[in-house]
Design a protein around this motif. Structure first.
Motif: not given
Length: 78
Positions: A60, A63-64
């Motif tokens: 997570y 992927r930011q």
């Protein structure tokens, strides 16, 4: 966290692989101990789930999008 992950992406992949292997071993040990009749074998499943949660959190964060700071922006506008 993005900065630390960007510095050494190879170590992050290796760490994720070790966590994935650890989760598989924990699930296997849980099955073995439950099959042998030991109730503490149930404790290996939350352990494996926590390892998978850490891998998901790493994915997570990776992927930011990066926060860009322009010259005309101030810190209170971010």
């Amino acid at each position: 966290m993005q900065l630390s992950m960007n510095v050494s992406p190879g170590w992050n992949v290796a760490g994720g692989a070790f966590l994935l292997i650890g989760a598989a071993v924990a699930i296997a040990l849980g099955n073995v101990f439950l099959g042998a009749g030991y109730l503490f074998g149930w404790g290996f499943f939350p352990l494996a789930a926590s390892m998978l949660f850490i891998i998901g959190f790493y994915a997570y964060v990776a992927r930011q999008p990066w926060v860009s700071v322009d010259d005309d922006e101030t810190s209170d506008q971010l």
